[in-house]
Design a protein around this motif. Structure first.
Motif, PDB file in Angstrom:
ATOM      1  N   THR A   1      37.557  39.853  26.548  1.00  0.00           N
ATOM      2  CA  THR A   1      38.666  38.985  26.969  1.00  0.00           C
ATOM      3  C   THR A   1      40.009  39.603  26.593  1.00  0.00           C
ATOM      4  OG1 THR A   1      37.252  37.049  26.644  1.00  0.00           O
ATOM      5  CG2 THR A   1      39.626  36.664  26.760  1.00  0.00           C
TER       6      THR A   1
ATOM      7  N   THR B   1      40.804  42.536  28.874  1.00  0.00           N
ATOM      8  CA  THR B   1      41.230  42.004  30.183  1.00  0.00           C
ATOM      9  C   THR B   1      42.667  41.508  30.132  1.00  0.00           C
ATOM     10  OG1 THR B   1      38.943  41.331  30.613  1.00  0.00           O
ATOM     11  CG2 THR B   1      40.651  40.348  31.988  1.00  0.00           C
ATOM     12  N   LEU B   2      43.011  40.827  29.040  1.00  0.00           N
ATOM     13  CA  LEU B   2      44.378  40.333  28.896  1.00  0.00           C
ATOM     14  C   LEU B   2      45.374  41.485  28.810  1.00  0.00           C
ATOM     15  CD1 LEU B   2      46.304  37.964  28.460  1.00  0.00           C
ATOM     16  CD2 LEU B   2      45.800  38.091  26.013  1.00  0.00           C
TER      17      LEU B   2
ATOM     18  N   THR C   1      45.803  43.086  32.174  1.00  0.00           N
ATOM     19  CA  THR C   1      46.621  42.221  33.034  1.00  0.00           C
ATOM     20  C   THR C   1      48.096  42.333  32.671  1.00  0.00           C
ATOM     21  OG1 THR C   1      44.761  40.672  33.208  1.00  0.00           O
ATOM     22  CG2 THR C   1      46.943  39.855  33.828  1.00  0.00           C
TER      23      THR C   1
END
Length: 434
Positions: free
Chosen positions: A18, A21-22, A25
């Motif tokens: 997670t 992914t953050l 992004t």
């Protein structure tokens, strides 16, 4: 490795996935923002070039010191825009557009005297403005080329980021999936083994050992199960013995329940219905008689000389007389009728399904004959005299309490009149009828 530790690894891996992914992004968003800022600055340069083109057109149409000064201001603004956008536009492009702006300024300086005269159209002026157009076109092409290059670089950079970051995400997700799949398979196998052992225990098999090789929480649970099986094998009784014991205790409970119910509804001395149980059963009988439109009667019975027996011979003899009278009352009526003891020497009887008053009188006669018959006790042979009050359904009353009050009143009338052995409520004197 214990299951809890493996689950912690899965949780940490998911958290790392997670977080990655953050971060990806956020980085993509920053790159996109930088590209947008660069394109906005290139568009601003385009706007300055268009503004300069417009100023030169005005200068061509209306040559004057003011319009020429506007052209100078436009070229200065373009140079200022280029100097502030050095990070967005390559240095060679900045240099070429700056040189073009300088060339426009020099051309304007050389034409000041020429445009000071009356406006005329000649070959020199046409060549001059053609030169202006060439310089403007060169700046526009340079700006367009920079814009195309910026968009190409942004697209290439985004593709590279997607490939790299996507590969990282896929790799991490694949690792987490593989680890979680292996953990699930391992848990399912071990839980299946544990479930099979518990099923065997339910069937009575206490000999099979549950064996697990790995050292984790399920292994500890398996050890506890083995200990429990070992303990049960020493404490469990034979299945048939257990069934017999359960059946015996169940029978005892039923007998106790029946006994408690009997004690709750019957008089302890005589075994007749007590007042509460008698009223409950008569309520049901009243509803049945009312629905079937049949006749019934309620009898209040009092033993007239019972107090003298108690005073003369003692309460032991009195209790024996009450038991004998109770049995005689039950023998004198039908099994469908109800007999209860209100307390002391007072009894109450419900006669159901009476055909007429002759049948009622026959039952009353039989009761009085049985009660008045001599009773042989250890101390003496005794005889009792009873007084009976009768309330008939439905002629005298429709509710139990009303009929009880009526029968009680008729019984007291019979008791106070020595020539009356029993009395119907309907035969009372008019002043005594409520």
């Amino acid at each position: 490795m214990k299951i809890g530790q493996q689950l912690n690894i899965v949780v940490y891996a998911c958290a790392a996935l997670t977080l990655v992914t953050l971060l990806i992004t956020v980085e993509l968003f920053q790159k996109q923002s930088q590209t947008q800022v660069r394109l906005d600055r290139i568009v601003a340069v385009h706007s300055q070039i268009d503004s300069l083109r417009g100023r030169l057109w005005l200068y061509r149409q209306y040559p004057s010191a003011q319009t020429r000064q506007d052209v100078y201001q436009s070229t200065n603004a373009l140079r200022a825009q280029l100097s502030s956008d050095q990070h967005a536009i390559p240095p060679q492009s900045v240099q070429s557009m700056t040189q073009a702006a300088d060339s426009i300024d020099r051309l304007l300086d050389t034409t000041t005297d020429q445009f000071g005269r009356e406006q005329s159209v000649d070959e020199g002026r046409l060549m001059l403005f053609s030169r202006f157009n060439i310089l403007l076109q060169a700046m526009s092409e340079a700006a367009f080329s920079v814009r195309q290059q910026a968009m190409h670089d942004a697209s290439k950079q985004q593709k590279m980021l997607l490939v790299v970051h996507g590969g990282i995400l896929v790799l991490l997700a694949l690792l987490v999936t593989i680890f979680a799949t292996r953990l699930r398979r391992r848990l399912r196998q071990r839980l299946k083994t544990l479930h099979s052992t518990v099923t065997q225990i339910k069937k009575g098999d206490l000999t099979t050992e549950l064996i697990m090789t790995d050292k984790d929480e399920l292994t500890e649970l398996a050890d506890h199960v083995n200990e429990m099986k070992h303990a049960l094998s020493h404490t469990m009784v034979d299945k048939n013995q257990l069934s017999e014991e359960v059946a015996r205790q169940t029978q005892q409970l039923r007998e106790q329940q029946h006994q408690l119910k009997f004690l709750a509804e019957h008089d302890e001395l005589t075994g007749l219905f007590n007042r509460r149980a008698f009223e409950s059963h008569v309520d049901v009988a009243l509803m049945r008689a009312n629905r079937a439109q049949t006749n019934a009667a309620l009898l209040f019975i009092d033993l007239n000389n019972f107090k003298q027996v108690n005073d003369t011979y003692g309460h032991g003899v009195g209790d024996e007389l009450l038991r004998v009278v109770s049995q005689r009352l039950k023998h004198a009526v039908r099994r469908s009728d109800l007999v209860g003891r209100l307390g002391g020497d007072e009894f109450i009887v419900w006669l159901d399904l009476l055909t007429d008053k002759d049948a009622l009188n026959e039952v009353i006669r039989r009761i009085q004959d049985d009660v008045h018959a001599p009773i042989l006790t250890e101390k003496a042979e005794l005889s009792l005299v009873s007084s009976i009050g009768v309330s008939c359904f439905p002629t005298d009353g429709l509710e139990l309490q009303q009929m009880m009050n009526q029968a009680d009143a008729a019984m007291y009338y019979a008791k106070t009149h020595a020539n009356e052995r029993h009395c119907l409520y309907s035969n009372l004197p008019a002043e005594r009828i409520q």
